[in-house]
Design a protein around this motif. Structure first.
Motif: not given
Length: 92
Positions: A31, A60, A78, A20, A37, A33-34, A85
């Motif tokens: 934000i 993402t 998250i 993240v 998430y 994210t991978s 997270y």
């Protein structure tokens, strides 16, 4: 303890990527994210415990408009089915 040169060579080929990334702009939080998430829940909570944002992550990259939120310290969280997270963010 003896560390061989091969150990250090292997460190050069090791690439670690954070799951993240949070970027704080004047009126928004971005934000990234991978893929792990996606379909997770994103929330922004004040230090006093008031939830200001609660939304589903659908890609993402998520951008939260923070222009209507007072400056201060908040917790960005998250949550997916197997990961959580949390990051402290300061909004100006």
């Amino acid at each position: 303890m003896d560390i061989s040169p091969a150990f250090f060579a292997s460190l050069n080929s090791f690439s670690w990527k954070p799951i993240v990334n949070v970027f704080n702009f004047s009126n928004a939080l971005r934000i990234e994210t991978s893929e792990n998430y996606q379909n997770a829940e994103l929330s922004l909570v004040s230090i006093s415990g008031k939830q200001l944002v609660n939304q589903q992550i659908t890609s993402t990259t998520t951008v939260l408009n923070t222009s209507e939120i007072a400056s201060g310290i908040y917790l960005l969280s998250i949550t997916s089915k197997d990961k959580v997270y949390t990051k402290k963010v300061y909004l100006k």
